[in-house]
Design an enzyme around this catalytic site. Sequence first.
Site, PDB file in Angstrom:
ATOM      1  N   GLY A 175      -3.764  -2.752   9.320  1.00  0.00           N
ATOM      2  CA  GLY A 175      -3.871  -3.272  10.678  1.00  0.00           C
ATOM      3  C   GLY A 175      -4.567  -2.279  11.604  1.00  0.00           C
ATOM      4  O   GLY A 175      -5.304  -1.398  11.168  1.00  0.00           O
TER       5      GLY A 175
ATOM      6  N   GLY B 235      -6.181 -10.887  10.653  1.00  0.00           N
ATOM      7  CA  GLY B 235      -6.883  -9.676  10.262  1.00  0.00           C
ATOM      8  C   GLY B 235      -6.076  -8.945   9.220  1.00  0.00           C
ATOM      9  O   GLY B 235      -5.086  -9.449   8.710  1.00  0.00           O
ATOM     10  N   CYS B 236      -6.531  -7.738   8.890  1.00  0.00           N
ATOM     11  CA  CYS B 236      -5.926  -6.987   7.801  1.00  0.00           C
ATOM     12  C   CYS B 236      -4.670  -6.288   8.293  1.00  0.00           C
ATOM     13  O   CYS B 236      -4.627  -5.085   8.395  1.00  0.00           O
ATOM     14  CB  CYS B 236      -6.957  -5.983   7.306  1.00  0.00           C
ATOM     15  SG  CYS B 236      -6.604  -5.329   5.717  1.00  0.00           S
ATOM     16  N   VAL B 237      -3.648  -7.076   8.659  1.00  0.00           N
ATOM     17  CA  VAL B 237      -2.451  -6.452   9.229  1.00  0.00           C
ATOM     18  C   VAL B 237      -1.284  -6.427   8.247  1.00  0.00           C
ATOM     19  O   VAL B 237      -1.363  -6.987   7.203  1.00  0.00           O
ATOM     20  CB  VAL B 237      -2.012  -7.173  10.512  1.00  0.00           C
ATOM     21  CG1 VAL B 237      -2.928  -6.827  11.657  1.00  0.00           C
ATOM     22  CG2 VAL B 237      -1.942  -8.649  10.322  1.00  0.00           C
TER      23      VAL B 237
ATOM     24  N   ARG C  58       0.853  -1.193   0.000  1.00  0.00           N
ATOM     25  CA  ARG C  58       0.000   0.000   0.000  1.00  0.00           C
ATOM     26  C   ARG C  58       0.889   1.243   0.000  1.00  0.00           C
ATOM     27  O   ARG C  58       1.674   1.431   0.921  1.00  0.00           O
ATOM     28  CB  ARG C  58      -0.895   0.032   1.234  1.00  0.00           C
ATOM     29  CG  ARG C  58      -1.958  -1.029   1.219  1.00  0.00           C
ATOM     30  CD  ARG C  58      -2.907  -0.892   2.414  1.00  0.00           C
ATOM     31  NE  ARG C  58      -3.922  -1.926   2.344  1.00  0.00           N
ATOM     32  CZ  ARG C  58      -4.743  -2.224   3.353  1.00  0.00           C
ATOM     33  NH1 ARG C  58      -4.665  -1.553   4.494  1.00  0.00           N
ATOM     34  NH2 ARG C  58      -5.643  -3.177   3.219  1.00  0.00           N
TER      35      ARG C  58
END
Lengths: 393, 111, 356
Positions: free
Chosen positions: A154, B109-111, A88
Amino acid sequence: MSASETPLLDELLKGPWPSFVKEMKEMADTKPMVRDVLRQLEKSYVDKKTHWKHGGIVGVKGYGGGIIGRYSDSPDEFPGAAHFHTVRVNQPAGWFYSSQALRDLCDIFEKYGSGLTNMHGSTGDIILLGTTTDELEPIFSALTEKGWDLGGSGSALRTPSCCVGPARCEWAMFDCLDVCHELTHFYQDEIHRPGFPYKFKIKVSGCPNDCVSSIARADFSIIGTWKDQIQINQEEMRKYVEEGANPLTSAVLLCPTRAIEWDGKEITIDNENCVRCMQCINAFPRALKPGKERGATILLGAKAPIVQGALFSSVLIPFMEIEPPYEEVRDLLERIWDVWDDHGENKERIGELVERMGKGEFLDQIGVEPDVQMVFHPRENPYVFYDEYYEET
Amino acid sequence: MSLEVNGVDIDLDEDGYLVDRNQWNEDIALALAKTEDVEMSEKHWEIVNFLRKYYEEYQIAPMVKILAKEVAKLNNIDKRESSKMLYNLFPSGPAKQACKIAGLPKPTGCV
Amino acid sequence: MNVRKTDIGCPDYKQFLPPVIKKNYGKWDYHEVPRPGVMLHVGESGDKLWSVRIGSPRLLNVHSIRYMCDVADKYCDGFLRFTSRSNVEFMTEKEENVEPMIQDLESNGWPVGGTKNSISNVIHTQGWVHCHTSATDASGLVKAVMDEFYEDFVGHTVPGRLKLAVACCLNMCGAVHASDIAILGIHKRPPSVQNEAISNYCEIPTTIASCPTGAIRADIVDGEKTLKINDAQCMYCGACYTACPKLPIADPVNDGLSIWVGGKCANARSTPRFTKMVVPWIPNNPPRWPEVVDAVRTIVDVYKKYGKPWERMADMIDRIGWARFFKLTGFEFTKYHIDDYKLATKSYNASTHLRF
């Protein structure tokens, strides 16, 4: 890459809309990893399930986020897709680019990764779709060398984003790009080193049309508004009518509070009843303009369904002037983060904390006075937690 | 992936986490730290031990804020400084790196 | 070797603004849309700026981006921008550049449109292309749907703005919960519990806490800590799989799509609102998902026929009512359309306001 390897995906090369399969195939010619990702995707189209493995924890030194690890669940079958991590990259405010800057990014993405991107990810970042663990440090060096940095992931502040704002819109009530840029730079640590209970998104829209869907998608929504009267240019209004526009069907009948009248010559607006919805201004931009006393409404708590159900942001500060260096915004943000830090549970978004705690109590905690504009209507149920009472003396 | 510690091959997943967390011991922690270019000091062990103790008690890894508070308390520093210290000790982040060395489950999770 | 740079943040946007934008920054007077896909902004200074908008599949390779850079160099002094809906905008002060630029873009396969009362570019998620929790593929669905509605992207053919979104699971990495028409990937069966060494991979308390309905509890099997799911309480959101890789929920036979309508984010006219379910389940049928495309076609046709100018989908349904919407679309109304989660009773009709 030969067509026969992906007959189902090849169906999506047909038709007028630009094809993502074409984008992938063009890269597959030079990038074996993309060829394997395509073959894996074809397999998903055959057996109707994903072939990406759960999770993945990779990153660059000094950062707790910015890279999403992704591994194939069939690395033996698709060795090129074994690692296919996402990088990203924090986009510039308003998604403006010079062609030179984009070419630099393309060169980096082609050298160190798949050459595939998302322009842009849902949160706003530039996404490099696919690279290997070994390339992460080199790509990070190459990016920072050209002035780019990673975005958030996160339990961190996610990359803030904003609409086109005053760069190209007459309805921007404040400098959305500058706020977005300044907050991004002020909170680098919060973006790069996850320390919150869960993710936190800031989205900045210049007016109530909310072109970045801030009210549906941001934990902290900054949406432009104005306090005084809509500016009217009667002559331009009459010109619109001469051009064939109909003020009745485009404004008067659509006004949610019936605050506008048109007598065939002049428009009048009951500004005390105007809820700043933008409809009449949207319909007649030459004739009607937002007032001059401009600022933003701050709303809090939007999120998608997981876990406790979807929420919109709701009003926290009905009106705030948004002026550099944006101390008032930062002060409010930090008070919210402090309360979240004290009370938030693991993976609890701020909207869910407000729901659990009650908005009234939350306001107490962050030191904001209740305001009738924070609710659609006062409470309907009589189950009240009273703080004050008398004791018989 | 695997890692040889004291002559025994230890299985690691693709991110370098222990496949069998029950195998964890201090030698393995040292070897895992080496894969992360982390040289274990007393301060590192303080955090690794806290993580293990916390996990044993609650069966979850502490949120970063709880870890940061603990570090602040241990070192008599404020929240911002303790976050900085955590990243100095574990440059790829306490969740990613310290949990790996401590033999906790991989964060999700989205880490 | 150079010193490693960190925390430099995003580059300054000011260096990426075309000169005409720098000059008129914050001083735009009004805008109009002379043709679909082209906006004209006029500054208080009298300066004019034309913006040409193209749709994109969001997933772009570097060759396509370089082509866009070529267009920007040729017609726009080397600047371009992207929109929040993954469109690309090319901006020029020179009116004479507009037509050749449109020709150039269209002949290279890039549709010019997405302004005003058109179907705008579809917000979507990663799907099978790059996600581990997806119940469907997002990019493929978008391609199939937009091939069908191409004419409505390049023309002003619908009553108001029509925003589509696709999310491949309930995590909804796109704003599908507030779009005019949303296609949402869903699972329909509880996750399977892979008992072997589950506590090695998953935090038991975190996984239990991830369930919105409290359907998960700790269990012991053969002396090992594990999890047990109360199937009757599970509504297949997949949040537990996000927390614990040993609870896979993907199921090729039962994963599918649901369709939702009437959400919006803008405050214009009515307040923002969430989408509402209209089709509870459609099977996954790649590569072109014809049943999904048909359902969207049905909705768009009703909107085209019954929507009034400026009305968003939600505004039209406010006026005609849900009963008529279901009648006009022919969608079956089932028990699944009636909410049974928190605050569900708020959606029950406690009045005699009915349509016959």
